[in-house]
Scaffold this active site. Sequence first.
Site, short mmCIF file in Angstrom:
data_model
loop_
_atom_site.label_atom_id
_atom_site.label_comp_id
_atom_site.label_asym_id
_atom_site.label_seq_id
_atom_site.Cartn_x
_atom_site.Cartn_y
_atom_site.Cartn_z
N HIS A 108 -13.24 -23.16 -4.76
CA HIS A 108 -13.87 -24.41 -5.22
C HIS A 108 -13.12 -24.97 -6.42
O HIS A 108 -12.62 -24.21 -7.26
CB HIS A 108 -15.33 -24.16 -5.58
N THR A 159 -4.80 -10.90 -6.52
CA THR A 159 -4.67 -12.27 -6.99
C THR A 159 -3.24 -12.78 -6.95
O THR A 159 -3.01 -13.98 -7.13
CB THR A 159 -5.20 -12.40 -8.43
N ARG A 174 -2.86 -4.18 -9.36
CA ARG A 174 -1.55 -4.01 -9.98
C ARG A 174 -0.84 -2.85 -9.28
O ARG A 174 -1.48 -1.97 -8.70
CB ARG A 174 -1.69 -3.73 -11.47
#
Length: 180
Positions: A108, A159, A174
């Site tokens: 969003h 991410t 990570r």
Amino acid sequence: MFSKLFSGTRLVTERLRAHLLRLRGVNSDRKCMVGPRVRLDRPRTIQLGTRVTLEADVWIKSVDDSATVRVGDYSFLGRGVEMDVLELISIGAHALIAPNVFITDHNHNLARAQLIDQQGCTSRPVVIGDDVWLGAGAVVLPGVTIGRGAVIGAGAVVTGNVPEYEIWVGVPARPIGRRE
């Protein structure tokens, strides 16, 4: 003997479900297996390769008619996997997606001057390579590419891009090693 009969019945049932999805518009190759309560919104946006397995309660939610979902040959989506697709999610061949993994290609918009539910979404494709393993409960966010042979630990939130054969864990995910 009973277990062989039960196993054979389950195989027939899961392949019949896959055939019914083809009748609803899913583009799938041979010998796919589909568990109970699988939900595919906008089935014409979905392409399944040969011998793809969708366990029970998988939900592929294409939110637009132009969305594309590709799952490569011999890939496995575990119980409760959810994909939320606006543009593109592509999963390579021989990928293992463990139970309760969430993958989305959109987010969003967040402008302060407007209500969130009135702003629409921004989309970036997600590409998951061949021979990838996503551990239980992992989350893959928009714009991520996970390279061939990578492993994502249980509960990780991905991410950023993951190079080939690397092992990533944590929130945010990570690197902790490489497949040797």
